[in-house]
Write a protein that holds these residues in place. Structure first.
Motif, PDB file in Angstrom:
ATOM      1  N   VAL A  48     -24.823  63.910 -18.849  1.00  0.00           N
ATOM      2  CA  VAL A  48     -24.769  62.880 -19.889  1.00  0.00           C
ATOM      3  C   VAL A  48     -26.157  62.794 -20.530  1.00  0.00           C
ATOM      4  N   PRO A  49     -26.239  62.741 -21.854  1.00  0.00           N
ATOM      5  CA  PRO A  49     -27.551  62.637 -22.504  1.00  0.00           C
ATOM      6  C   PRO A  49     -28.298  61.378 -22.039  1.00  0.00           C
ATOM      7  N   GLU A  50     -29.555  61.560 -21.672  1.00  0.00           N
ATOM      8  CA  GLU A  50     -30.357  60.453 -21.157  1.00  0.00           C
ATOM      9  C   GLU A  50     -30.426  59.287 -22.134  1.00  0.00           C
ATOM     10  N   GLU A  51     -30.463  59.593 -23.427  1.00  0.00           N
ATOM     11  CA  GLU A  51     -30.621  58.526 -24.417  1.00  0.00           C
ATOM     12  C   GLU A  51     -29.403  57.603 -24.525  1.00  0.00           C
ATOM     13  N   ILE A  52     -28.247  57.987 -23.980  1.00  0.00           N
ATOM     14  CA  ILE A  52     -27.089  57.087 -24.030  1.00  0.00           C
ATOM     15  C   ILE A  52     -26.788  56.457 -22.676  1.00  0.00           C
ATOM     16  N   GLU A  53     -27.574  56.774 -21.681  1.00  0.00           N
ATOM     17  CA  GLU A  53     -27.293  56.214 -20.353  1.00  0.00           C
ATOM     18  C   GLU A  53     -27.518  54.701 -20.324  1.00  0.00           C
ATOM     19  N   ARG A  54     -28.603  54.224 -20.881  1.00  0.00           N
ATOM     20  CA  ARG A  54     -28.811  52.774 -21.014  1.00  0.00           C
ATOM     21  C   ARG A  54     -28.217  52.344 -22.347  1.00  0.00           C
ATOM     22  N   ASP A  55     -27.652  51.138 -22.377  1.00  0.00           N
ATOM     23  CA  ASP A  55     -27.108  50.661 -23.640  1.00  0.00           C
ATOM     24  C   ASP A  55     -27.259  49.146 -23.756  1.00  0.00           C
ATOM     25  N   ALA A  56     -26.811  48.621 -24.866  1.00  0.00           N
ATOM     26  CA  ALA A  56     -26.959  47.186 -25.143  1.00  0.00           C
ATOM     27  C   ALA A  56     -26.108  46.320 -24.226  1.00  0.00           C
ATOM     28  N   PHE A  57     -25.162  46.915 -23.486  1.00  0.00           N
ATOM     29  CA  PHE A  57     -24.320  46.136 -22.584  1.00  0.00           C
ATOM     30  C   PHE A  57     -24.996  45.856 -21.249  1.00  0.00           C
ATOM     31  N   ASP A  58     -26.014  46.626 -20.882  1.00  0.00           N
ATOM     32  CA  ASP A  58     -26.677  46.393 -19.593  1.00  0.00           C
ATOM     33  C   ASP A  58     -27.188  44.963 -19.443  1.00  0.00           C
ATOM     34  N   PRO A  59     -27.934  44.419 -20.414  1.00  0.00           N
ATOM     35  CA  PRO A  59     -28.435  43.054 -20.241  1.00  0.00           C
ATOM     36  C   PRO A  59     -27.344  41.981 -20.220  1.00  0.00           C
ATOM     37  N   LEU A  60     -26.164  42.303 -20.717  1.00  0.00           N
ATOM     38  CA  LEU A  60     -25.059  41.344 -20.769  1.00  0.00           C
ATOM     39  C   LEU A  60     -24.186  41.391 -19.523  1.00  0.00           C
ATOM     40  N   SER A  61     -24.370  42.397 -18.696  1.00  0.00           N
ATOM     41  CA  SER A  61     -23.466  42.677 -17.582  1.00  0.00           C
ATOM     42  C   SER A  61     -24.002  42.159 -16.254  1.00  0.00           C
ATOM     43  N   ARG A  62     -23.078  42.095 -15.288  1.00  0.00           N
ATOM     44  CA  ARG A  62     -23.425  41.849 -13.884  1.00  0.00           C
ATOM     45  C   ARG A  62     -23.375  43.210 -13.204  1.00  0.00           C
ATOM     46  N   HIS A  63     -24.343  43.493 -12.358  1.00  0.00           N
ATOM     47  CA  HIS A  63     -24.500  44.818 -11.760  1.00  0.00           C
ATOM     48  C   HIS A  63     -24.378  44.761 -10.249  1.00  0.00           C
ATOM     49  N   ALA A  64     -23.639  45.710  -9.685  1.00  0.00           N
ATOM     50  CA  ALA A  64     -23.555  45.849  -8.235  1.00  0.00           C
ATOM     51  C   ALA A  64     -24.681  46.767  -7.782  1.00  0.00           C
ATOM     52  N   ILE A  65     -25.392  46.330  -6.763  1.00  0.00           N
ATOM     53  CA  ILE A  65     -26.452  47.126  -6.152  1.00  0.00           C
ATOM     54  C   ILE A  65     -26.032  47.343  -4.699  1.00  0.00           C
ATOM     55  N   GLY A  77     -22.584  49.889 -10.081  1.00  0.00           N
ATOM     56  CA  GLY A  77     -21.550  49.747 -11.091  1.00  0.00           C
ATOM     57  C   GLY A  77     -21.857  48.467 -11.848  1.00  0.00           C
ATOM     58  N   ARG A  78     -21.155  48.257 -12.960  1.00  0.00           N
ATOM     59  CA  ARG A  78     -21.417  47.031 -13.721  1.00  0.00           C
ATOM     60  C   ARG A  78     -20.113  46.429 -14.220  1.00  0.00           C
ATOM     61  N   LEU A  79     -20.176  45.112 -14.467  1.00  0.00           N
ATOM     62  CA  LEU A  79     -19.053  44.357 -15.016  1.00  0.00           C
ATOM     63  C   LEU A  79     -19.514  43.703 -16.300  1.00  0.00           C
ATOM     64  N   LEU A  80     -18.869  44.064 -17.408  1.00  0.00           N
ATOM     65  CA  LEU A  80     -19.173  43.446 -18.693  1.00  0.00           C
ATOM     66  C   LEU A  80     -18.500  42.082 -18.777  1.00  0.00           C
ATOM     67  N   PRO A  81     -18.977  41.216 -19.652  1.00  0.00           N
ATOM     68  CA  PRO A  81     -18.377  39.877 -19.767  1.00  0.00           C
ATOM     69  C   PRO A  81     -16.881  39.881 -20.078  1.00  0.00           C
ATOM     70  N   ASP A  82     -16.393  40.921 -20.752  1.00  0.00           N
ATOM     71  CA  ASP A  82     -14.970  40.974 -21.101  1.00  0.00           C
ATOM     72  C   ASP A  82     -14.092  41.568 -19.999  1.00  0.00           C
ATOM     73  N   GLY A  83     -14.681  41.898 -18.848  1.00  0.00           N
ATOM     74  CA  GLY A  83     -13.905  42.424 -17.733  1.00  0.00           C
ATOM     75  C   GLY A  83     -13.890  43.930 -17.605  1.00  0.00           C
ATOM     76  N   HIS A  84     -14.611  44.627 -18.449  1.00  0.00           N
ATOM     77  CA  HIS A  84     -14.695  46.079 -18.312  1.00  0.00           C
ATOM     78  C   HIS A  84     -15.689  46.446 -17.208  1.00  0.00           C
ATOM     79  N   ILE A  85     -15.269  47.350 -16.358  1.00  0.00           N
ATOM     80  CA  ILE A  85     -16.113  47.881 -15.291  1.00  0.00           C
ATOM     81  C   ILE A  85     -16.590  49.252 -15.737  1.00  0.00           C
ATOM     82  N   GLY A  86     -17.841  49.555 -15.488  1.00  0.00           N
ATOM     83  CA  GLY A  86     -18.372  50.854 -15.877  1.00  0.00           C
ATOM     84  C   GLY A  86     -19.605  51.221 -15.093  1.00  0.00           C
TER      85      GLY A  86
END
Length: 157
Positions: A48-65, A77-86
């Motif tokens: 995956v291109p490094e420049e698209i790995e981080r995006d504007a959804f990271d600061p809005l999401s909850r992240h599993a560590i 993994g992460r959970l976006l406010p609308d319920g999308h997991i990614g």
């Protein structure tokens, strides 16, 4: 109708990772520990291109560590406010041990805490069976994202 078609989970494999701990955190807390895992899995292993790995959804999401018994971060993994997991990523030595499933279920539990009634994700085609085992049902056609075949899935919670 079978439980799988209804979006109910079959029994996932047990977690075989002694001492595994999963924390749900905001981006400020999660960025430093999870980015090396994401870079390893997505950029180095999957191209995956490094420049698209981080995006504007990271600061809005909850992240599993996910940390192993030594405290090393082994999955995320992460959970976006609308319920999308990614951004589900597990380091190679920890795959097949239930770590990814534990991260996924922690994110689903976070969605429940947030009052959501459904979660969704775009699964890499090779991982469809993994998500099916956790109660996700696919819909729509296969599509390409970052050069990798994906399929949309959802799960009622």
């Amino acid at each position: 109708m079978s439980p799988l078609r209804e979006g109910r989970a079959q029994v996932p494999p047990p977690v075989c990772a002694p001492g595994l701990r999963i924390e749900i955190a905001d981006w400020e807390t999660a960025a430093a520990p999870v980015m090396p895992v994401r870079m390893t899995v997505f950029v180095h292993e999957q191209g995956v291109p490094e420049e698209i790995e981080r995006d504007a959804f990271d600061p809005l999401s909850r992240h599993a560590i996910a940390r192993d018994g030594t405290g090393a971060v082994v999955a995320t993994g992460r959970l976006l406010p609308d319920g999308h997991i990614g951004r589900m990523a597990v380091l190679a030595p920890m795959r097949g041990k239930g770590v990814g499933g534990a991260v996924l279920e922690a994110l689903v539990a976070e969605a429940v805490r947030r009052g959501l009634c459904e979660v969704a994700l775009n699964a890499q085609v090779h991982a469809l069976d993994f998500y099916r085992c956790h109660g996700f049902v696919e819909h729509g056609a296969v599509f390409m994202e970052a050069g990798i075949a994906h399929r949309a899935m959802h799960r009622r919670i």
